[in-house]
Scaffold this active site. Sequence first.
Site, short mmCIF file in Angstrom:
data_model
loop_
_atom_site.label_atom_id
_atom_site.label_comp_id
_atom_site.label_asym_id
_atom_site.label_seq_id
_atom_site.Cartn_x
_atom_site.Cartn_y
_atom_site.Cartn_z
N GLY A 135 10.18 14.36 1.79
CA GLY A 135 11.47 13.71 1.78
C GLY A 135 11.46 12.28 2.27
O GLY A 135 12.37 11.85 2.99
N GLU B 84 0.81 -1.22 0.00
CA GLU B 84 0.00 0.00 0.00
C GLU B 84 0.84 1.27 0.00
O GLU B 84 0.41 2.29 -0.55
CB GLU B 84 -0.94 0.00 1.21
CG GLU B 84 -2.07 -0.99 1.14
CD GLU B 84 -1.70 -2.37 1.70
OE1 GLU B 84 -2.58 -3.25 1.74
OE2 GLU B 84 -0.51 -2.56 2.08
N GLY C 178 25.41 2.94 0.17
CA GLY C 178 24.66 3.28 1.37
C GLY C 178 23.99 4.64 1.31
O GLY C 178 23.76 5.18 0.24
N ASP D 97 20.99 3.77 -4.24
CA ASP D 97 20.81 2.37 -3.88
C ASP D 97 20.08 2.21 -2.55
O ASP D 97 19.24 1.31 -2.39
CB ASP D 97 22.16 1.65 -3.83
CG ASP D 97 23.21 2.37 -2.98
OD1 ASP D 97 22.99 3.53 -2.61
OD2 ASP D 97 24.27 1.76 -2.71
N HIS E 71 -11.31 -8.92 12.19
CA HIS E 71 -9.91 -8.73 11.85
C HIS E 71 -9.65 -7.33 11.28
O HIS E 71 -10.53 -6.69 10.74
CB HIS E 71 -9.44 -9.79 10.84
CG HIS E 71 -10.17 -9.78 9.54
ND1 HIS E 71 -11.46 -10.26 9.40
CD2 HIS E 71 -9.81 -9.33 8.31
CE1 HIS E 71 -11.85 -10.13 8.15
NE2 HIS E 71 -10.88 -9.56 7.46
N HIS E 72 -8.42 -6.88 11.44
CA HIS E 72 -7.94 -5.55 11.03
C HIS E 72 -8.46 -4.42 11.92
O HIS E 72 -8.26 -3.25 11.61
CB HIS E 72 -8.27 -5.23 9.57
CG HIS E 72 -7.65 -6.17 8.58
ND1 HIS E 72 -6.56 -6.96 8.86
CD2 HIS E 72 -7.99 -6.46 7.29
CE1 HIS E 72 -6.26 -7.68 7.80
NE2 HIS E 72 -7.09 -7.41 6.84
N ASN F 148 26.37 3.87 -4.48
CA ASN F 148 27.51 4.45 -3.75
C ASN F 148 27.63 3.90 -2.34
O ASN F 148 28.18 4.54 -1.45
CB ASN F 148 27.43 5.99 -3.74
CG ASN F 148 26.06 6.50 -3.34
OD1 ASN F 148 25.25 5.77 -2.80
ND2 ASN F 148 25.82 7.78 -3.60
#
Length: 563
Positions: free
Chosen positions: A418, A53, A474, A445, A116-117, A472
Amino acid sequence: MTSYDITIAEYFLDRLASVGVDRVFGVPGDYNLAFLDKVMEHPRIEWTGNANELGAAYAADGYARVRGTGALLTTFGVGELSAINGVAGSYAEYVPVVHLVLGPPAEAERTGALVHHTAGDGDYERFARAQRSVSVASASLTRPEDIPDAAGRIDRLLLAALREKRPVYLRMASDIALSTIPAPTRPLSEEERSLPVDPGSLERFTDDAGRKLAEARSAAVLADFLVDRFGAREELAGLLDTTGLPFATLSMGKTVADESRSTWLGVYSGAYGDARTRRTVEDADVLIRVGVRPADTTSGGFTHRFGPGRGIDLQPGSAFVDGTEYPGIPLAVALAALTGVAAGKPLADAFTGVAGPGDGGRDPRPGEPLTQAYLWPRIARSIREGQTVVAEQGTSFYGLCTHRFPAGSRFIGQPLWGSIGYSLPALLGAQLADPGHRCLLVIGDGSAQMTAQELGTIGRHGLTPVVVLVNNGGYTVERAIHGPEAAYNDIARWDWQRLPAVLGVDDALCLSAATPDELDRALAAADEATDRLVLIEVHTGTHDVPELLGELTAGMGSRNGGG
């Protein structure tokens, strides 16, 4: 239109289609399966099933940034909570996403059944309260007595999303969604969808802005992302074409105006970035700010040198001249009025012929390791007219945002919210919103590991974007802020060349580049392979960052108490 009865589900989908939405993103769950049958049957709406989701919310956001409005469908509780981070980003950055949640049947909610949920306490409103904090409007259809007003509630939500450009939330009981109501008898009008205009306020603004410009020796324009969200691109272009004024954007507003103009100054980042851009923006007698909302990540850590009490400031529903507010003037209307009073005024004489930033830098030596100083201008030169570029927050966003883009291109990033990993699913949504133009994604990455499974969704839909993955080692942007050698900024090493096939994209073209020559060859190959998804894994140094990002992260580290 002839009146007849349809299900509430069909009414909702018809209304979505009428405002330009042609697909819904989400994940199936038992509470929404019957509703999904209606989606699959609908003649104008398609279903895009995501890996989770959160990816669906990001994809709906990317779709909405290109198409104007997006739609997200999740199941009650577990599904909607997985999506809420993505919806919050849409709220923060003014992206209208319609979030529909299907929950337990009405009788279960009436009796507080332990289904449920749920949290097991009979409180079925718990998750709706969380959603309301990131929605401009919300409604529920969970009781039989809600059915007579179902159409009105749906319409009010859609109009709120269209006017305010922010997410809305609708919760339906699974059985209520299949109840019947009269079909709509008229479309939602353009007047209903738009912010209202106050004629008297507009007249006063026009007079005062005209006097302000008449007294000025110079003026410049600074534009931001709200120009795009509130549909004022054409009006901004009219102002720039009529006046010839120099203009810059904040990074979040990149490409809201055509950067192929000679009067493009570049991206304004407060005390950082290009000195010519800063001088022209900050020293103008009158700075015309269009949809500008400075954030720490877009204003150079709030080092911008303009205040709310000076110049002309155009916001979504109000205009300002030297701090005086003129309410009831939508952004596009204010721009059109300003164009009329600015026409013929010699405000740009001191700035004619201003050129945007060039690529700079030296030519690399053969076999030299690839650096970000070479990477980003080279990628910028590969961008085509009309192409949508999605950039992950961090090195990708700040590496690309300072370079000139061709006419008609679009730049998508998420510098305010962000949330790392946003850009890969957003690429999926943007590509489905505009299938006629091949999209480009640039992502690191670390961020890609967050949402890489949506590569499978991209492949399942036969999409053929170009993905440039910066390997690069990390979280380089975090290393630049704090902890350059800290283990918490390391990530697992993935075999990216094999990943598309693992995720079901069997015909992807996977390339690797560790030198400038290899990057040039890979980008040329991507241009040729238009019928396939192309993944270009580029290798740069662990601590190598774009110049602008280096300046910004130094300030962030200090403000966050790390140095």
